[in-house]
Design a protein around this motif. Structure first.
Motif, PDB file in Angstrom:
ATOM      1  N   MET A 183      -7.064   2.467   4.928  1.00  0.00           N
ATOM      2  CA  MET A 183      -6.271   3.014   3.819  1.00  0.00           C
ATOM      3  C   MET A 183      -5.135   3.854   4.392  1.00  0.00           C
ATOM      4  O   MET A 183      -4.010   3.833   3.915  1.00  0.00           O
ATOM      5  CB  MET A 183      -7.130   3.916   2.920  1.00  0.00           C
ATOM      6  CG  MET A 183      -8.234   3.205   2.220  1.00  0.00           C
ATOM      7  SD  MET A 183      -7.585   2.018   1.072  1.00  0.00           S
ATOM      8  CE  MET A 183      -8.020   2.748  -0.426  1.00  0.00           C
ATOM      9  N   LEU A 187      -1.710   2.775   3.102  1.00  0.00           N
ATOM     10  CA  LEU A 187      -1.247   3.697   2.058  1.00  0.00           C
ATOM     11  C   LEU A 187      -0.815   5.045   2.641  1.00  0.00           C
ATOM     12  O   LEU A 187      -0.209   5.855   1.959  1.00  0.00           O
ATOM     13  CB  LEU A 187      -2.352   3.914   1.024  1.00  0.00           C
ATOM     14  CG  LEU A 187      -2.839   2.631   0.344  1.00  0.00           C
ATOM     15  CD1 LEU A 187      -4.014   2.911  -0.564  1.00  0.00           C
ATOM     16  CD2 LEU A 187      -1.712   1.994  -0.453  1.00  0.00           C
ATOM     17  N   LEU A 194       6.320   4.719   3.782  1.00  0.00           N
ATOM     18  CA  LEU A 194       5.933   4.131   2.491  1.00  0.00           C
ATOM     19  C   LEU A 194       7.103   3.426   1.823  1.00  0.00           C
ATOM     20  O   LEU A 194       6.905   2.508   1.030  1.00  0.00           O
ATOM     21  CB  LEU A 194       5.430   5.231   1.544  1.00  0.00           C
ATOM     22  CG  LEU A 194       4.165   5.978   1.963  1.00  0.00           C
ATOM     23  CD1 LEU A 194       3.744   6.937   0.871  1.00  0.00           C
ATOM     24  CD2 LEU A 194       3.033   5.013   2.285  1.00  0.00           C
ATOM     25  N   LEU A 201       2.811  -0.790  -4.860  1.00  0.00           N
ATOM     26  CA  LEU A 201       1.878  -0.132  -3.948  1.00  0.00           C
ATOM     27  C   LEU A 201       2.419   1.250  -3.538  1.00  0.00           C
ATOM     28  O   LEU A 201       1.669   2.186  -3.286  1.00  0.00           O
ATOM     29  CB  LEU A 201       1.725  -1.014  -2.704  1.00  0.00           C
ATOM     30  CG  LEU A 201       0.433  -0.923  -1.919  1.00  0.00           C
ATOM     31  CD1 LEU A 201      -0.766  -1.156  -2.822  1.00  0.00           C
ATOM     32  CD2 LEU A 201       0.424  -1.971  -0.806  1.00  0.00           C
ATOM     33  N   GLN A 202       3.766   1.306  -3.514  1.00  0.00           N
ATOM     34  CA  GLN A 202       4.419   2.526  -3.042  1.00  0.00           C
ATOM     35  C   GLN A 202       4.161   3.711  -3.971  1.00  0.00           C
ATOM     36  O   GLN A 202       3.879   4.822  -3.510  1.00  0.00           O
ATOM     37  CB  GLN A 202       5.927   2.247  -2.982  1.00  0.00           C
ATOM     38  CG  GLN A 202       6.681   3.221  -2.160  1.00  0.00           C
ATOM     39  CD  GLN A 202       8.165   2.936  -2.195  1.00  0.00           C
ATOM     40  OE1 GLN A 202       8.932   3.813  -2.522  1.00  0.00           O
ATOM     41  NE2 GLN A 202       8.585   1.717  -1.860  1.00  0.00           N
ATOM     42  N   ALA A 205       0.667   5.064  -3.689  1.00  0.00           N
ATOM     43  CA  ALA A 205       0.476   5.572  -2.325  1.00  0.00           C
ATOM     44  C   ALA A 205       1.060   6.963  -2.152  1.00  0.00           C
ATOM     45  O   ALA A 205       0.522   7.794  -1.421  1.00  0.00           O
ATOM     46  CB  ALA A 205       1.098   4.614  -1.313  1.00  0.00           C
ATOM     47  N   SER A 211      -1.194   9.616   2.307  1.00  0.00           N
ATOM     48  CA  SER A 211       0.220   9.839   2.633  1.00  0.00           C
ATOM     49  C   SER A 211       0.480  11.317   2.907  1.00  0.00           C
ATOM     50  O   SER A 211       1.393  11.656   3.657  1.00  0.00           O
ATOM     51  CB  SER A 211       1.120   9.325   1.511  1.00  0.00           C
ATOM     52  OG  SER A 211       0.791   9.963   0.307  1.00  0.00           O
TER      53      SER A 211
END
Lengths: 263, 260
Positions: A183, A187, A194, A201-202, A205, A211
C-alpha cells in the motif's frame, strides 16, 4: 522524571545499536543499489520528456532519496520484537514496569531509527548528487522537511505497533505487514509521486496515512511551499492522533488476553 | 545415501510440513492470500507506470506480466520447498546445525526443507499470471525455465547464507543480498545496460532469475537457453561446494537453542 526515564531508555538503546554499525553500512549498500535501479528506470522514462507530473528528472530522483530513506526505517524489527514478546508471553513482564509499554518501545527505537536514517540518507544523497547533480533546495523546505521525516517515523512506528499488536489474535502478522508495505508502495508515493497516479486512485491516496509517511515529506523537501507545508503537518498530525487512539484501544483489548500464572 | 532415497525423504518431509500447515488453516489461508494480494498490488503499480508510459526500452506490460509469472513461481517454489535456506545463517552462527549433523540424512537438504505459507501464495499468483500472459504452446518451456530459475535463486540464497561459516554473523549481509536479488529480478531487464547488466548476470544473478527466462519465452534462443542451463549447473555446484567447505569450519557452541 516522567520523560527522564524514556530519555535513558533511548540513550541505552542507541549505545547498543552502535554495535550494529556494519549493518548500517550493508543497508546503505542496498539503498545505493536500489537508487541505481531507480535512476536507470527514470532515465528511461524521461528519455523524450523534461517534466513528468511537475517534476524534473533531478527533482524526481531527490524525491526518491527521501522516500527511500524513510522506507528503510527498521519497521520489520519493531514488529518482530513486539510480536515475539506477545507470542512468547514476555509482555507479561512489562506490565509491572513503571512505564507505558508502547512509549518505552518508541523511545528505545527512535535513536537507532534516526541514526540509521541519517546514514542511509547520506548514501542516497551521494548517489543522487553523482548521477543527477544537486537541485535548488529551499532552506525552509529542508528544515520543515526534516521535521516532517521525523513525524513519518512516528507514524510508521504507530502502524508497526498496530500490526504487531494483532499478534494477540493472529498466529502470523507479517501477512498484514506485506500488504501495508505494498500500500505504501502505490498509495504512499514510494516509487513515484502521487501526481502520477490516475485520478480515481490519486484522490483517496492523498488522504490515507501511507502518503502522510512518504509523499508529503518528500514533496515538501524538494518542492516547498507554505500551503503544502501546512497540509503536510495537518495530515501527519491528524493521522498520528488517530493512530495513537487506535494503538491504545488495540493494546488495552489485547492485553486482557494475557493470563499470568505463578512460577 | 542414494539420490532416490533423498528425494523420497524430501517428499515425506514436505507432506509432513503440509499436514502441519493444515493444522493452522486460518493462518495458512491468511498468509497465502496476503502474499497474493501483495503481488497484485505490485502488478497494479507497474500497470500504472506502463499505462502512462506505454513501454520501457522495448518492454511492454505483457512482458512484465511474464516476468512476474516467472519470478513468482521460481521464488515461490524455492520458498515453498526450502524456506529454511534463508535462515541457514542463523543455524550456522548459533550452532543450530548440531541437530542436523547427527541425523543420518543430508545435512544441507534436511536443514533447509520447510514450507513457507507466503511462498505458496507466490506460487499460486505466478501460475495464475502465467496462464494469462503466456501462450499455451510455451507452457512446457515455462515449466523448464522456472525450475532453472528456482534452482539459481535457491543456490544464491545458500551461497549468501553460507557466508556465515566464514564471517560469523552474516544476517545483515544475507538479508540485504536476498532482498537485492528479489528487487532486481522484478524490474524490466531492459532498464539495465553495460556494467549493471553484467553485475546482474554475475554477482547478483537476478538477470538469470527473471530477465533471461523472459527473453527466452518471448523468442526462443538456443544459445541463451544453454547459457542459462550452464549457469544453473555452475551456481548449484558452487552453492554445494561452499556449504561443504564451510561445514568443515563449523564449530558447535554450547548455546541451547529451541528449534523452530
Amino acid at each position: 522524571m516522567t520523560l527522564g526515564k524514556y530519555y535513558h531508555i533511548g540513550k541505552i538503546n542507541l549505545q547498543n545499536s552502535l554495535a550494529y554499525i556494519i549493518d548500517f553500512f550493508i543497508s546503505s549498500g542496498l539503498v545505493i543499489m536500489i537508487m541505481l535501479i531507480l535512476i536507470a528506470l527514470w532515465r528511461v522514462l524521461y528519455q523524450d520528456r523534461n517534466i513528468i507530473a511537475g517534476f524534473t528528472l533531478a527533482q524526481m530522483i531527490w524525491y526518491l532519496v527521501i522516500t527511500e530513506s524513510i522506507v528503510f526505517m527498521p519497521l520489520r524489527g519493531i514488529i518482530r520484537e513486539i510480536e515475539g514478546e506477545i507470542k512468547s508471553g514476555k509482555i507479561a513482564y512489562q506490565l509491572n514496569k513503571p512505564y507505558n509499554y508502547i512509549a518505552a518501545k518508541f523511545f528505545s527505537k527512535i535513536g537507532f531509527a534516526l541514526l540509521r536514517w541519517a546514514i542511509i540518507f547520506t548514501a542516497a544523497v551521494f548517489i543522487a548528487w553523482i548521477f543527477v547533480g544537486p537541485i535548488q533546495l529551499n532552506i525552509y523546505g529542508v528544515f520543515f522537511g526534516i521535521i516532517s521525516i521525523f513525524l513519518s517515523f512516528v507514524l510508521s512506528f504507530l502502524i508497526a505497533c498496530c500490526i504487531a499488536i494483532m499478534a494477540f489474535w493472529l498466529e502470523e502478522v507479517f501477512g498484514l505487514y506485506f500488504m501495508y508495505d505494498k500500500m505504501r508502495f502505490i498509495l504512499g508515493g514510494f516509487l513515484f509521486p502521487l501526481d502520477i497516479l490516475p485520478l480515481w486512485l490519486q484522490i483517496p491516496a492523498r488522504y490515507l496515512p501511507f502518503s502522510a509517511i512518504l509523499y508529503y515529506p518528500a514533496k515538501l523537501f524538494v518542492d516547498f511551499s507554505p500551503e503544502f507545508m501546512a497540509k503536510t503537518f495537518f495530515f501527519q498530525l491528524s493521522w498520528i492522533l488517530v493512530l495513537i487512539i487506535l494503538v491504545s484501544i488495540l493494546y488495552r483489548i489485547g492485553i486482557k488476553k494475557v493470563s499470568i500464572n505463578g512460577g | 545415501m542414494g539420490v532416490k532415497q533423498e528425494i523420497s525423504y524430501l517428499i515425506e518431509n514436505i507432506k509432513f510440513n503440509l499436514a502441519s500447515a493444515m493444522e493452522y488453516k486460518f493462518n495458512f489461508l491468511f498468509m497465502t492470500t496476503s502474499m497474493i494480494l501483495n503481488n497484485v498490488f505490485l502488478l497494479l503499480f507497474w500497470w500504472i507506470l506502463f499505462d502512462k508510459f506505454k513501454e520501457m526500452n522495448g518492454w511492454m506490460f505483457q512482458d512484465f506480466m511474464m516476468l512476474m509469472a516467472v519470478v513468482s513461481v521460481a521464488i515461490g517454489l524455492s520458498r515453498t520447498l526450502f524456506y529454511n535456506a534463508r535462515k541457514l545463517h542463523k543455524n550456522i552462527s548459533e550452532g543450530g546445525l548440531d541437530y542436523y549433523i547427527v541425523l543420518p540424512k543430508s545435512i544441507l537438504l534436511n536443514s533447509i526443507v520447510k514450507i513457507d505459507y507466503a511462498g505458496i501464495g507466490d506460487l499460486v499468483f505466478g501460475i495464475l499470471i502465467g496462464v494469462l500472459a503466456i501462450d499455451p504452446i510455451n507452457y512446457p518451456l515455462f515449466i523448464v525455465l522456472v525450475i532453472l530459475s528456482s534452482i539459481i535463486y535457491t543456490s544464491f540464497i545458500l551461497i549468501i547464507n553460507s557466508s556465515s561459516f566464514f564471517i560469523g554473523k552474516g544476517e545483515s549481509l544475507s538479508n540485504s543480498l536476498e532482498l537485492g536479488i528479489i528487487v532486481f529480478s522484478t524490474y524490466p531487464f531492459s532498464l539495465f545496460g553495460g556494467l549493471s547488466r553484467f553485475l546482474l548476470l554475475t554477482i547478483i544473478p537476478a538477470g538469470f532469475v527473471g530477465g533471461i527466462p523472459v527473453g527466452i519465452l518471448k523468442s526462443f534462443n538456443w544459445q541463451w537457453f544453454l547459457i542459462l542451463l550452464g549457469f544453473t549447473v555452475l551456481i548449484a555446484l558452487l552453492a554445494y561446494l561452499i556449504f561443504r567447505i564451510g561445514l568443515k569450519r563449523y564449530e558447535s557452541g554450547n548455546l541451547i537453542v529451541v528449534r523452530e
